[in-house]
Design an enzyme around this catalytic site. Sequence first.
Site, short mmCIF file in Angstrom:
data_model
loop_
_atom_site.label_atom_id
_atom_site.label_comp_id
_atom_site.label_asym_id
_atom_site.label_seq_id
_atom_site.Cartn_x
_atom_site.Cartn_y
_atom_site.Cartn_z
N THR A 1 0.83 -1.27 -0.06
CA THR A 1 -0.15 -0.03 -0.04
C THR A 1 0.82 1.27 0.16
O THR A 1 0.44 2.35 -0.67
CB THR A 1 -1.06 0.02 1.18
N SER B 1 1.15 -7.73 -0.83
CA SER B 1 1.67 -8.80 -0.32
C SER B 1 0.66 -9.80 -0.23
O SER B 1 1.26 -10.96 0.21
CB SER B 1 2.13 -8.28 1.07
N THR C 1 0.93 -4.78 4.25
CA THR C 1 0.68 -4.91 5.72
C THR C 1 -0.17 -6.42 5.72
O THR C 1 0.03 -6.92 6.95
CB THR C 1 -0.51 -4.09 6.43
N ASP C 2 -0.68 -6.93 4.63
CA ASP C 2 -1.36 -7.89 4.70
C ASP C 2 -0.68 -9.33 5.26
O ASP C 2 -1.35 -10.17 5.98
CB ASP C 2 -2.22 -8.43 3.56
#
Length: 322
Positions: free
Chosen positions: A12, A51, A84-85
């Site tokens: 992101t 990710s 972040t995932d």
Amino acid sequence: MSYVHVIGTGGTIASRAAAGGSVVADSTEQVLANLGVSTDVTTEDVLQINSFHLTFGDLLTIYHAVHAACARPEVAGVVLTHGTDTMEETAFFLSLLHDSEKPVILTGAQRAADLPNTDGPENLRQAVEAAASAAMRDAGVVIGFESEFHAARHTRKRHTLATSSFSGGTLVAHCYDNVLFRLATAATYPLLEAPAATFSELNIPVIDAAPGTNADLFYAALDSGADGLVLQGVGAGNAPPVFTEAVHAAVAADVQVVLSTRVPAGPVAAIYGNGGGVTLLEAGALGAGQLNTYQARVLLAVLLAQVQPATTLRDAFEAQTR
């Protein structure tokens, strides 16, 4: 002269709006533009993806880039920009292998680069300054978000959208009013060797044992050639009784099974029989300890790629989950 090396993988922090939703668009150099850090920085792009696209092969690519950067005497520390995932899996993977006193800091954003309230630049600025700081020597691999730096092990994404999205691991440092405060050093565990290239091809499904589930998907995974399995139980690591025979079948087929829990905090524990943790662990499952399901899955993959006998693998797994 020392500098911080920033390795970009996308996420992101490098994404912008497009038809059909935000996509990765910016290079690491673009992400760093006008950041205003007080230390010298070099950049490298190894991936440009969100990710949720990551594979085990991508984790190896990231590791080799981080390892090479840490080996350069002039590099003070490494920052890895990442979505972040699945940041918690990559950070944990790197922590299993990291053998340098130089810090490796993963950071990113919850809000895309083209939003007026994007959180990426401040997260990245703080991560770069922290990576350059002598205070972060021997901090290991950490996730830096919203002024907090958490050790990779046990840290997980706790909210889908909030900018303060990571918690759980040892709080190693925080940064307030542009001052970095080192607070703690996380517990250490035995370092593992970098996995062989076969790591990239491993198939390790996660099977959920929730109310009303049966073991059909577990057996289907075995039949399809799974290299290992993670059984995510409830509570302290419990599952419907049908999974006991499924674990027996997997162990008989030399397929390692890890028992984890869907509960956010606390260890897997042998408390209940009749399908509970006592039964499943006696059937041959490996207990995930306090590792969450997906960090336990990464640990199993690393050990499987080292082609160890089952008894040696079990000992190595247990050494990482005490």
